[in-house]
Design a protein around this motif. Sequence first.
Motif, mmCIF file in Angstrom:
data_model
loop_
_atom_site.group_PDB
_atom_site.id
_atom_site.type_symbol
_atom_site.label_atom_id
_atom_site.label_comp_id
_atom_site.label_asym_id
_atom_site.label_seq_id
_atom_site.Cartn_x
_atom_site.Cartn_y
_atom_site.Cartn_z
ATOM 1 N N SER A 1 -5.880 9.364 -3.051
ATOM 2 C CA SER A 1 -5.420 7.854 -2.718
ATOM 3 C C SER A 1 -6.465 7.057 -3.680
ATOM 4 O O SER A 1 -7.316 7.220 -4.286
ATOM 5 C CB SER A 1 -5.903 7.712 -1.603
ATOM 6 O OG SER A 1 -7.068 7.875 -1.296
ATOM 7 N N GLY A 2 -5.658 5.660 -3.872
ATOM 8 C CA GLY A 2 -6.438 4.721 -4.602
ATOM 9 C C GLY A 2 -7.889 3.919 -3.874
ATOM 10 O O GLY A 2 -8.802 4.001 -4.454
ATOM 11 N N ASP A 3 -7.640 3.820 -2.526
ATOM 12 C CA ASP A 3 -8.703 3.291 -2.020
ATOM 13 C C ASP A 3 -9.238 4.122 -0.820
ATOM 14 O O ASP A 3 -10.180 3.633 -0.143
ATOM 15 C CB ASP A 3 -8.550 1.933 -1.352
ATOM 16 C CG ASP A 3 -7.296 1.601 -0.749
ATOM 17 O OD1 ASP A 3 -6.790 2.834 -0.204
ATOM 18 O OD2 ASP A 3 -6.796 0.786 -0.255
ATOM 19 N N GLY A 4 -8.884 5.084 -0.682
ATOM 20 C CA GLY A 4 -9.221 6.113 0.569
ATOM 21 C C GLY A 4 -8.365 5.882 1.770
ATOM 22 O O GLY A 4 -8.518 6.882 2.643
ATOM 23 N N THR A 5 -7.328 5.191 1.793
ATOM 24 C CA THR A 5 -6.507 4.931 2.772
ATOM 25 C C THR A 5 -5.689 5.882 2.642
ATOM 26 O O THR A 5 -4.532 5.774 1.573
ATOM 27 C CB THR A 5 -6.173 3.402 2.863
ATOM 28 O OG1 THR A 5 -7.236 2.568 2.950
ATOM 29 C CG2 THR A 5 -5.303 3.286 4.235
ATOM 30 N N SER B 1 -4.762 6.696 -6.835
ATOM 31 C CA SER B 1 -5.782 6.658 -8.046
ATOM 32 C C SER B 1 -4.916 6.345 -9.160
ATOM 33 O O SER B 1 -4.247 7.145 -9.622
ATOM 34 C CB SER B 1 -6.730 7.514 -8.148
ATOM 35 O OG SER B 1 -7.310 7.324 -9.035
ATOM 36 N N GLN B 2 -5.355 5.393 -10.018
ATOM 37 C CA GLN B 2 -4.715 5.277 -11.326
ATOM 38 C C GLN B 2 -5.158 6.313 -12.108
ATOM 39 O O GLN B 2 -4.468 6.621 -12.936
ATOM 40 C CB GLN B 2 -5.265 3.921 -12.055
ATOM 41 C CG GLN B 2 -4.729 2.531 -11.521
ATOM 42 C CD GLN B 2 -3.142 2.623 -11.535
ATOM 43 O OE1 GLN B 2 -2.526 2.677 -12.554
ATOM 44 N NE2 GLN B 2 -2.490 2.509 -10.551
ATOM 45 N N ASN C 1 1.081 -1.295 0.018
ATOM 46 C CA ASN C 1 0.053 -0.101 -0.117
ATOM 47 C C ASN C 1 0.953 1.307 0.036
ATOM 48 O O ASN C 1 0.385 2.144 0.362
ATOM 49 C CB ASN C 1 -0.886 0.120 1.276
ATOM 50 C CG ASN C 1 -0.257 -0.091 2.603
ATOM 51 O OD1 ASN C 1 0.962 -0.229 2.699
ATOM 52 N ND2 ASN C 1 -0.881 0.192 3.752
ATOM 53 N N ASN D 1 -0.329 4.029 -2.966
ATOM 54 C CA ASN D 1 -1.750 3.825 -2.880
ATOM 55 C C ASN D 1 -2.280 5.268 -3.657
ATOM 56 O O ASN D 1 -2.783 6.185 -2.885
ATOM 57 C CB ASN D 1 -2.090 3.795 -1.413
ATOM 58 C CG ASN D 1 -3.728 3.887 -1.332
ATOM 59 O OD1 ASN D 1 -4.427 3.249 -2.258
ATOM 60 N ND2 ASN D 1 -4.312 4.021 -0.192
#
Length: 353
Positions: free
Chosen positions: A344-348, A296-297, A291, A294
């Motif tokens: 971020s990718g997943d909010g973390t 976002s693409q 992670n 982390n």
Amino acid sequence: MEIIQRDTNFAKAFYFFAFIFLVVYALNSLSSILTPIAIAILIWFLINALASQIKKLPFLSPKIANTIAIPLSLILIVYFMIEIGSFITSSMMELSSSISQLDGKVNALIAKLTLMTSIDFTTPLQKFFQEFSLSSVINKVIAAFSAIFSNLIQIFLYVLFLLIDQQFFRAKLDALFPKKENNERVEHILTSISKGVRTYIFITTSISLITGFLTYLICEMFSLQGAVLWGFIAFVLNFIPTIGSIIAVLIPTIFALIQFPLISDVLFLSLSLVVVQFVIGNIIYPKLMGNKLNISQFVVILSLVIWGAMWGTIGMFLSVPLMMILLIILSQFDSTRSLAILISGDGTIFDKK
């Protein structure tokens, strides 16, 4: 009161966008000055990342490891940079002759496909290659590295002075932030940036070397001309997210179409390169990074476009570590944590200390 509040919010928004505009304008206008500094900082991070690995070697005592880690890392990285520079210099003549013929060979291939299938590929494919010329892509990559090596002495001096100054960072930090709470917050931010960027650079460089070596082996196994060159290009392009992997497969495939008489050989070569890129890029690399990357693409691609527009090909190479630094900084303050979550990718995101 409501009107005053609305005017205040409007003024804040205006100053915010004005500030962003000035930052972007300055980054774009000062690209020739800032890019060597950015490259030097990343090399400095890489030296420290390699030094931290040397310190973990079991056959070295802690005292000896701490003494030789930084100088040995500097020597190794400078040596590899000189070797890469020599390789690029020796390959320039060979590559330039191939590049000068590439667009003509592509046009000949289009005409051959049209003749074989009785379908007119000439107009649409020629328009495509005018917009996306492979020779211009290769030339841009080489030009970027040529620019780096032309500024090598300047970059080396920046790196050297960063290494000299880093022993005083702790004292400077204590003097700038005498309050314990602020001192700990800044130290946490700088440590997070240092660990994140060092990890990214070390793992990405290692993975890129593996990708380049496997690309070379595959091209050599299929007897594709310029196997060493395609391996090196795959190594370089692996630092550019997504687009780099696509181009690293596309370029040798097009040369294979020109060289190989059988389409089956081209398909097997292309499939082998795709498997290497997919396994390393989507399985091994994420597992090693965990992670730590982390992001976002969509943000990665957007950053690639923005930094590429401002700093050219070098900006594409620097886009991911710069976004990582931005994410870490934004995550440390309550007022900007929402932006960090969006990036971020997943909010973390990174925890505040």
